[in-house]
Design a protein around this motif. Structure first.
Motif: not given
Length: 540
Positions: A138-141, A146-150, A179-184, A261-264
């Motif tokens: 739930i928290d991960r979802s 919602e998040v845009s800056v890490v 991995e988390l950021c790739k889902e944002m 990082a890829g294209d992040l």
């Protein structure tokens, strides 16, 4: 002061807290984005960038993390939410721990300027030492939605940490963050906080990637496949040219960023040795004894008399508030670069160091002495008598004569009166801290800071004021006055109200110190005279 040193880990670090939480309790996320009331005044470029953004921070309970939270909430009024990765400990859940963060005097100004800031803080149960950051589904979802800056600032705070734990927090966690950021879908910027000393075997450290001591996948496999006892045995061989597990794993973490990082939209931020605040939110605030701060505190209270150090080389220190300002600007810069070149894969690296306004270890010692004597602590155990000792042999001699011998005498006397001896235990801790610091006080590096200087040049004048991080503008003498006051107030827990009594006590310690030196001189001359007389009588 004794209690402070007993509690201090004595390790120099750049960022603190390894995050964490109770995985079975989902965070209390708002059902819909919080509507922020942005003041009608014109916002600056950086403030506009953060308006409407939700931010995810790891390491938020550490020194830099607290400063980052404070600055974002005070000077970026349009932020929707700040999600803090926190772990429960000592019988307290993540909400209690998150609330306790704001008990620090650091946040008094925030409470005055933004009294309703708490609804912007969302504590998230997690742990950088757990798979997938210990996040519940739930928290991960919610975070990915919602998040845009890490800002990933979590790291183990011990230089001599066990390699298994250091790898989990410093190597695996950055991979999990990516991995988390790739889902944002809303992601604009990721800033990974490394350290200026990640590549310390190099004498010249530019704003670029270097070959790691080992590929991160091989290290993760090794840690998973061998038992911890064997891993501890082979750690010195694995470290090679790296002085400790902290620098070693931070170097491998940079390899993680480079490979995954890829294209992040990701950037790397390498701060030097971070010490107390320069200007805000309060001058001189510090909450740890790491690095030069531990030296200044130990010397100022009369416990530390010698440090193995080449005083002529540069002490690469930077103020905490300016470091955070540079981080906030760097995250914006990363987003701008990606916006202008969506297909670009280059990862900007920012070395935030004091190269453009250098200060040596001797300069640091002299200014600390100047203001340490001007603002003595009532908790001082002896008068100031400290030196940087370049010779390792002479330093060890001073350690035995000025640290261990007096501690042995005092502890023996303490036992005789029926009390528990403590001084030798304290010096054991101090000497462990000194051993860790020696590598950095006897080596010198040349850092390039072109990216940081370019970043400063990109900012509009108002942003340069609000998010001040120009190292060239620091007046070190002014800084160290507040630095020593901050150590006295926030670390030694000795308010300035006691300054009058402290100065009276300081005068007494001064004359005791001078009397003791005369006594030692007399004993030395007496022993020398008796030795010479004995030799002459034998010869005659």
């Amino acid at each position: 002061m004794v209690e402070v040193l007993m509690e201090s880990g004595g390790q120099e670090v750049v960022v603190a807290d390894n995050c964490g939480s109770t995985p079975d309790t989902p965070a209390d996320f708002p059902s819909k984005p919080v509507e922020m009331s942005v003041p009608p005044t014109k916002l600056t470029t950086l403030q506009e960038f953060y308006t409407g953004q939700s931010i995810f921070i790891t390491g938020g309970t550490g020194f830099l993390g607290k400063l980052l939270i404070d600055k974002l909430l005070r000077k970026c009024p349009g932020i929707v939410s700040i999600y803090l990765l926190v772990r429960a400990k000592k019988g307290k859940d993540v909400h209690q721990r998150a609330e306790e963060i704001f008990d620090d005097p650091l946040f008094e100004r925030l409470k005055e300027e933004v009294p309703k800031f708490r609804h912007q803080i969302v504590p998230v149960a997690g742990d950088c030492n757990a798979p997938g950051l210990g996040l519940t589904p739930i928290d991960r979802s919610t975070i990915t939605r919602e998040v845009s800056v890490v800002f990933h600032g979590a790291a183990t705070v011990r230089f001599d940490e066990k390699l298994k734990l250091a790898v989990a927090i410093n190597v695996q966690a950055p991979k999990d963050i990516l991995e988390l950021c790739k889902e944002m879908p809303k992601l604009k910027s990721i800033l990974h906080v490394s350290t200026a000393y990640a590549n310390c075997p190099q004498e010249q450290i530019d704003e670029k990637f270097y070959d790691p001591p080992i590929e991160y996948k091989k290290l993760l496999t090794l840690v998973d496949c061998v038992n911890e006892k064997f891993l501890d045995e082979i750690t010195p061989e694995l470290l090679g040219k790296w002085p400790n597990t902290y620098a070693y794993t931070k170097a491998v973490a940079e390899h993680v960023i480079r490979e995954e990082a890829g294209d992040l939209p990701v950037g790397m931020f390498r701060p030097a040795i971070v010490i107390s605040t320069y200007q805000e939110p309060i001058r001189g605030w510090i909450d740890n004894m790491y690095g030069p701060t531990g030296v200044a505190a130990g010397a100022g209270t009369g416990l530390l008399r010698s440090l193995h150090c080449n005083g002529s080389i540069q002490a690469n220190v930077v103020p905490g508030d300016m470091t955070v300002n540079a981080m906030i600007a760097a995250a914006w810069d990363v987003a701008e670069m990606k916006r202008k070149n969506k297909n670009g894969s280059a990862i900007p690296i920012y070395n935030y160091c004091s190269r453009d306004n250098p200060i040596t270890w001797d300069d640091l010692k002299e200014m600390s002495e100047k203001y340490g004597i001007a603002f003595p602590s009532i908790k001082a155990m002896w008068y100031y008598s400290f030196r940087n000792t370049k010779s390792k042999v002479f330093h060890l001699f001073l350690v035995y004569v000025l640290h261990l011998l007096p501690a042995l005498v005092i502890d023996t006397a303490t036992i005789c009166v029926g009390k528990e001896p403590r001084l030798l235990k304290i010096y054991k801790k101090i000497h462990k801290f000194m051993t860790v610091l020696n590598y950095f006080t006897t080596h010198e590096w040349k850092f390039s800071t072109e990216m940081v200087n370019k970043l400063h040049g990109k900012l509009e004048p108002e942003d340069r004021k609000i998010f001040f991080f120009d190292i060239k503008s620091i007046v070190w003498d002014t800084y160290f006055q507040t630095y020593m006051k901050g150590i006295r107030i926030y670390l030694i827990k000795d308010p300035l109200d006691t300054l009058r009594q402290a100065r009276i006590r300081w005068q007494k310690l001064y004359w005791i110190h001078q009397g003791f030196k005369l006594l030692l001189a007399y004993v030395f001359l007496r022993v020398s005279w008796l030795t010479v007389s004995t030799v002459l009588s034998v010869v005659a």
